[in-house]
Design a protein around this motif. Structure first.
Motif, PDB file in Angstrom:
ATOM      1  N   PRO A 253      75.076 -29.310 -61.175  1.00  0.00           N
ATOM      2  CA  PRO A 253      75.201 -29.711 -62.479  1.00  0.00           C
ATOM      3  C   PRO A 253      74.000 -29.237 -63.421  1.00  0.00           C
ATOM      4  O   PRO A 253      73.086 -29.249 -63.001  1.00  0.00           O
ATOM      5  CB  PRO A 253      75.059 -31.387 -62.555  1.00  0.00           C
ATOM      6  CG  PRO A 253      74.415 -31.520 -61.299  1.00  0.00           C
ATOM      7  CD  PRO A 253      74.714 -30.513 -60.335  1.00  0.00           C
ATOM      8  N   GLY A 254      74.377 -28.816 -64.617  1.00  0.00           N
ATOM      9  CA  GLY A 254      73.317 -28.202 -65.332  1.00  0.00           C
ATOM     10  C   GLY A 254      73.089 -26.956 -65.122  1.00  0.00           C
ATOM     11  O   GLY A 254      73.629 -25.965 -64.320  1.00  0.00           O
ATOM     12  N   ARG A 255      71.930 -26.506 -65.827  1.00  0.00           N
ATOM     13  CA  ARG A 255      71.432 -24.855 -65.899  1.00  0.00           C
ATOM     14  C   ARG A 255      69.987 -24.788 -65.961  1.00  0.00           C
ATOM     15  O   ARG A 255      69.358 -25.631 -66.537  1.00  0.00           O
ATOM     16  CB  ARG A 255      72.228 -24.282 -66.792  1.00  0.00           C
ATOM     17  CG  ARG A 255      72.004 -22.669 -66.566  1.00  0.00           C
ATOM     18  CD  ARG A 255      72.746 -21.921 -65.346  1.00  0.00           C
ATOM     19  NE  ARG A 255      72.930 -20.569 -65.549  1.00  0.00           N
ATOM     20  CZ  ARG A 255      72.083 -19.864 -64.711  1.00  0.00           C
ATOM     21  NH1 ARG A 255      70.970 -20.338 -64.105  1.00  0.00           N
ATOM     22  NH2 ARG A 255      72.296 -18.444 -64.966  1.00  0.00           N
ATOM     23  N   GLN A 256      69.413 -23.955 -65.183  1.00  0.00           N
ATOM     24  CA  GLN A 256      68.048 -23.716 -65.125  1.00  0.00           C
ATOM     25  C   GLN A 256      67.680 -22.125 -65.053  1.00  0.00           C
ATOM     26  O   GLN A 256      68.097 -21.503 -64.073  1.00  0.00           O
ATOM     27  CB  GLN A 256      67.225 -24.482 -64.058  1.00  0.00           C
ATOM     28  CG  GLN A 256      65.852 -24.289 -64.064  1.00  0.00           C
ATOM     29  CD  GLN A 256      65.044 -24.815 -62.962  1.00  0.00           C
ATOM     30  OE1 GLN A 256      65.380 -25.998 -62.596  1.00  0.00           O
ATOM     31  NE2 GLN A 256      64.020 -24.407 -62.398  1.00  0.00           N
ATOM     32  N   VAL A 257      66.869 -21.667 -65.941  1.00  0.00           N
ATOM     33  CA  VAL A 257      66.659 -20.214 -65.941  1.00  0.00           C
ATOM     34  C   VAL A 257      65.088 -19.889 -65.924  1.00  0.00           C
ATOM     35  O   VAL A 257      64.419 -20.600 -67.177  1.00  0.00           O
ATOM     36  CB  VAL A 257      67.397 -19.503 -67.177  1.00  0.00           C
ATOM     37  CG1 VAL A 257      66.863 -17.990 -67.093  1.00  0.00           C
ATOM     38  CG2 VAL A 257      68.810 -19.362 -66.968  1.00  0.00           C
ATOM     39  N   LYS A 258      64.347 -19.551 -65.191  1.00  0.00           N
ATOM     40  CA  LYS A 258      62.935 -19.223 -65.100  1.00  0.00           C
ATOM     41  C   LYS A 258      62.701 -18.453 -66.054  1.00  0.00           C
ATOM     42  O   LYS A 258      62.913 -17.067 -66.087  1.00  0.00           O
ATOM     43  CB  LYS A 258      62.468 -18.922 -63.563  1.00  0.00           C
ATOM     44  CG  LYS A 258      60.797 -18.661 -63.772  1.00  0.00           C
ATOM     45  CD  LYS A 258      60.468 -18.507 -62.336  1.00  0.00           C
ATOM     46  CE  LYS A 258      58.873 -17.996 -62.190  1.00  0.00           C
ATOM     47  NZ  LYS A 258      58.666 -17.670 -61.041  1.00  0.00           N
ATOM     48  N   LEU A 259      61.722 -18.428 -67.061  1.00  0.00           N
ATOM     49  CA  LEU A 259      61.269 -17.494 -68.063  1.00  0.00           C
ATOM     50  C   LEU A 259      59.920 -16.902 -67.420  1.00  0.00           C
ATOM     51  O   LEU A 259      59.844 -15.714 -67.704  1.00  0.00           O
ATOM     52  CB  LEU A 259      61.236 -18.070 -69.299  1.00  0.00           C
ATOM     53  CG  LEU A 259      62.132 -18.676 -70.163  1.00  0.00           C
ATOM     54  CD1 LEU A 259      61.968 -19.544 -71.501  1.00  0.00           C
ATOM     55  CD2 LEU A 259      63.501 -17.824 -70.099  1.00  0.00           C
ATOM     56  N   ARG A 260      59.138 -17.444 -66.613  1.00  0.00           N
ATOM     57  CA  ARG A 260      57.978 -16.947 -66.196  1.00  0.00           C
ATOM     58  C   ARG A 260      57.414 -18.096 -65.273  1.00  0.00           C
ATOM     59  O   ARG A 260      58.117 -19.281 -65.643  1.00  0.00           O
ATOM     60  CB  ARG A 260      56.760 -16.691 -67.114  1.00  0.00           C
ATOM     61  CG  ARG A 260      56.380 -17.578 -68.145  1.00  0.00           C
ATOM     62  CD  ARG A 260      55.173 -17.147 -68.807  1.00  0.00           C
ATOM     63  NE  ARG A 260      54.636 -17.798 -69.943  1.00  0.00           N
ATOM     64  CZ  ARG A 260      53.817 -18.919 -69.488  1.00  0.00           C
ATOM     65  NH1 ARG A 260      53.289 -19.204 -68.483  1.00  0.00           N
ATOM     66  NH2 ARG A 260      53.233 -19.623 -70.624  1.00  0.00           N
ATOM     67  N   THR A 261      56.300 -18.086 -64.754  1.00  0.00           N
ATOM     68  CA  THR A 261      55.721 -19.009 -63.872  1.00  0.00           C
ATOM     69  C   THR A 261      55.513 -20.223 -64.805  1.00  0.00           C
ATOM     70  O   THR A 261      54.521 -19.673 -65.678  1.00  0.00           O
ATOM     71  CB  THR A 261      54.629 -18.596 -63.091  1.00  0.00           C
ATOM     72  OG1 THR A 261      55.063 -17.510 -61.999  1.00  0.00           O
ATOM     73  CG2 THR A 261      53.905 -19.836 -62.346  1.00  0.00           C
ATOM     74  N   GLY A 262      55.938 -21.471 -64.669  1.00  0.00           N
ATOM     75  CA  GLY A 262      55.241 -22.513 -65.325  1.00  0.00           C
ATOM     76  C   GLY A 262      56.401 -22.722 -66.607  1.00  0.00           C
ATOM     77  O   GLY A 262      55.929 -23.668 -67.457  1.00  0.00           O
ATOM     78  N   VAL A 263      57.309 -21.950 -66.775  1.00  0.00           N
ATOM     79  CA  VAL A 263      58.032 -22.097 -68.056  1.00  0.00           C
ATOM     80  C   VAL A 263      59.545 -21.753 -67.611  1.00  0.00           C
ATOM     81  O   VAL A 263      59.824 -20.766 -67.215  1.00  0.00           O
ATOM     82  CB  VAL A 263      57.767 -21.064 -69.182  1.00  0.00           C
ATOM     83  CG1 VAL A 263      58.532 -21.357 -70.528  1.00  0.00           C
ATOM     84  CG2 VAL A 263      56.028 -21.327 -69.333  1.00  0.00           C
ATOM     85  N   SER A 264      60.348 -22.794 -67.838  1.00  0.00           N
ATOM     86  CA  SER A 264      61.844 -22.560 -67.793  1.00  0.00           C
ATOM     87  C   SER A 264      62.700 -23.210 -68.684  1.00  0.00           C
ATOM     88  O   SER A 264      62.240 -24.030 -69.342  1.00  0.00           O
ATOM     89  CB  SER A 264      62.250 -23.036 -66.122  1.00  0.00           C
ATOM     90  OG  SER A 264      62.057 -24.577 -66.223  1.00  0.00           O
ATOM     91  N   LEU A 265      63.748 -22.737 -69.158  1.00  0.00           N
ATOM     92  CA  LEU A 265      64.672 -23.343 -69.844  1.00  0.00           C
ATOM     93  C   LEU A 265      65.609 -24.162 -68.978  1.00  0.00           C
ATOM     94  O   LEU A 265      66.289 -23.430 -68.224  1.00  0.00           O
ATOM     95  CB  LEU A 265      65.389 -22.280 -70.483  1.00  0.00           C
ATOM     96  CG  LEU A 265      66.489 -22.629 -71.839  1.00  0.00           C
ATOM     97  CD1 LEU A 265      65.889 -23.525 -72.899  1.00  0.00           C
ATOM     98  CD2 LEU A 265      66.955 -21.577 -72.505  1.00  0.00           C
ATOM     99  N   ARG A 266      66.123 -25.391 -69.465  1.00  0.00           N
ATOM    100  CA  ARG A 266      66.780 -26.083 -68.444  1.00  0.00           C
ATOM    101  C   ARG A 266      67.982 -26.800 -69.451  1.00  0.00           C
ATOM    102  O   ARG A 266      67.642 -27.283 -70.758  1.00  0.00           O
ATOM    103  CB  ARG A 266      66.249 -27.292 -67.788  1.00  0.00           C
ATOM    104  CG  ARG A 266      65.036 -26.674 -66.961  1.00  0.00           C
ATOM    105  CD  ARG A 266      64.254 -27.733 -66.248  1.00  0.00           C
ATOM    106  NE  ARG A 266      63.304 -27.165 -65.391  1.00  0.00           N
ATOM    107  CZ  ARG A 266      62.561 -27.635 -64.263  1.00  0.00           C
ATOM    108  NH1 ARG A 266      62.961 -28.826 -63.914  1.00  0.00           N
ATOM    109  NH2 ARG A 266      61.732 -27.025 -63.404  1.00  0.00           N
ATOM    110  N   GLN A 267      69.099 -27.249 -68.940  1.00  0.00           N
ATOM    111  CA  GLN A 267      70.056 -28.127 -69.311  1.00  0.00           C
ATOM    112  C   GLN A 267      70.511 -28.996 -68.202  1.00  0.00           C
ATOM    113  O   GLN A 267      71.113 -28.411 -67.364  1.00  0.00           O
ATOM    114  CB  GLN A 267      71.331 -27.221 -69.907  1.00  0.00           C
ATOM    115  CG  GLN A 267      72.572 -28.328 -70.434  1.00  0.00           C
ATOM    116  CD  GLN A 267      73.071 -27.872 -71.794  1.00  0.00           C
ATOM    117  OE1 GLN A 267      72.724 -27.161 -72.492  1.00  0.00           O
ATOM    118  NE2 GLN A 267      74.516 -27.913 -71.291  1.00  0.00           N
ATOM    119  N   GLY A 268      70.006 -30.244 -68.410  1.00  0.00           N
ATOM    120  CA  GLY A 268      70.363 -31.228 -67.388  1.00  0.00           C
ATOM    121  C   GLY A 268      71.727 -31.797 -67.848  1.00  0.00           C
ATOM    122  O   GLY A 268      72.097 -32.165 -68.866  1.00  0.00           O
ATOM    123  N   MET A 269      72.529 -32.381 -66.821  1.00  0.00           N
ATOM    124  CA  MET A 269      73.790 -33.126 -66.938  1.00  0.00           C
ATOM    125  C   MET A 269      73.792 -34.283 -66.114  1.00  0.00           C
ATOM    126  O   MET A 269      73.434 -33.774 -64.726  1.00  0.00           O
ATOM    127  CB  MET A 269      74.957 -32.103 -66.751  1.00  0.00           C
ATOM    128  CG  MET A 269      74.992 -30.797 -67.960  1.00  0.00           C
ATOM    129  SD  MET A 269      76.554 -30.206 -67.670  1.00  0.00           S
ATOM    130  CE  MET A 269      77.768 -31.060 -68.006  1.00  0.00           C
TER     131      MET A 269
END
Length: 352
Positions: A253-269
């Motif tokens: 469920p949801g989505r996660q994309v790593k932008l760089r080490t320590g930073v990610s964009l997430r959508q939790g469901m």
């Protein structure tokens, strides 16, 4: 150690050559740039979940799965790839994953410093300049070898990268585009068009060869011989077979994309008793940023949701349970079918 400088190569060969060398158990450093853009998946990724395959087909963008870890990425001719193939028992290769990256990302740090960017290694596998990522990397074991791959980025098409990835909605895509632009640096973006034109593949290749030679010793220029061409052909038949790309994993469920080490964009469901919950946010060095909450259960005033978003802004992820619990008490909130534990689920926190 052999050095293959392949220039602008067919897109598939920019990946197949290092797989073929590893299968042949031949150590080498490969420098290559693709003649055509494509999308490259990490070894363990599910293409259906990670990439908008219909869009890629419509645009004529090939999609390839490598035998090296990491995430899906858009690759094109503005990136010069370096690919290091070492035998597993080579004493130059540290056993520790972090020490391996630290050692073999050192030459890339040196290249960027020569170009004019104050780059540095950041554990575990990033090279950063002014806090922004300047090199994508990955490591994998292929045959009897360990392979480390990465790039030097002259310029990057952030819009293309945001478009080829599968996202839950267009708001997430917009955040992804902005997040990529904020967390990835390029030679053109940092030093301007003149530096971009000056530091072409040949000059960057010279720097890479020079910096890697400090670690590897003399690098002997080599050409693809019949044995290597045949090995590339075998890898082409195997890795361009649709069955190789079609690797399925259990949907998450949801989505996660790593932008760089320590930073990610997430959508939790999360499906709570009270309804479907969604949270879109950036996790930046362990802290929640730009939190946006939505869900089927929101029957109370929007300003109440905005207040919860505000109190979550900037907190550490592990503080979410205490902060949400206190918010419930202070606001006298009643959310039937939605508990603090449900919030922790949608924010990828841990129940206690």
């Amino acid at each position: 150690m052999k050095l293959y400088r392949l220039g602008k190569a067919p897109w598939e060969e920019s990946q197949l050559v290092y797989h073929a060398l590893a299968r042949l158990n031949q150590e080498a450093l490969v420098l290559v740039s693709p003649a055509k853009p494509y999308v490259c998946l990490g070894f363990h990724q599910d293409a259906q979940q990670e990439v908008d395959l219909d869009y890629c087909r419509g645009q004529g963008l090939p999609v390839f799965r490598r035998e090296v870890g990491g995430g899906a990425v858009y690759l094109d001719g503005d990136q010069l790839f370096w690919q290091l193939i070492l035998k597993k028992d080579n004493p130059l290769a540290p056993r520790s994953r972090q020490k391996f990256y630290e050692k073999f990302l050192g030459p890339v740090v040196g290249v960027y410093r020569n170009v004019g960017l104050n780059a540095e290694y950041r554990p575990v596998n990033d090279v950063v300049a002014a806090g922004r990522k300047v090199c994508g990397t990955g490591v994998g074991e292929i045959g009897g070898c360990v392979v480390c791959v990465g790039n030097v980025i002259r310029d990057f098409d952030f819009a293309a990268m945001a478009r080829v990835l599968k996202v839950p909605d267009e708001k997430f895509r917009d955040k992804l585009y902005k997040g990529l632009a904020a967390n990835l640096a390029t030679i053109k973006g940092e030093l301007g068009p003149a530096a971009y034109e000056h530091w072409d593949d040949e000059k960057l290749g010279n720097l890479l060869a020079q910096e890697f030679a400090r670690l590897l010793g003399d690098l002997q220029p080599a050409r693809m011989n019949e044995e290597l061409v045949a090995a590339v052909g075998r890898e082409r038949r195997r890795m361009l077979d649709p069955a190789w790309l079609d690797f399925r994993r259990k949907p998450k469920p949801g989505r996660q994309v790593k932008l760089r080490t320590g930073v990610s964009l997430r959508q939790g469901m999360h499906k709570a008793a009270g309804g479907l919950m969604r949270a879109r946010y950036e996790l930046n060095e362990g802290r929640l940023r730009e939190v946006n909450l939505s869900g089927d259960f929101f029957s109370y005033p929007p300003e109440a949701v905005a207040r919860l978003e505000a109190v979550l802004e900037g907190i550490r992820q592990e503080e979410a349970e205490a902060v949400i619990g206190e918010f419930y008490l202070r606001q006298g909130w009643e959310t039937p079918g939605v508990s603090v534990g449900d919030w922790l689920e949608v924010l990828n926190g841990q129940k206690t």
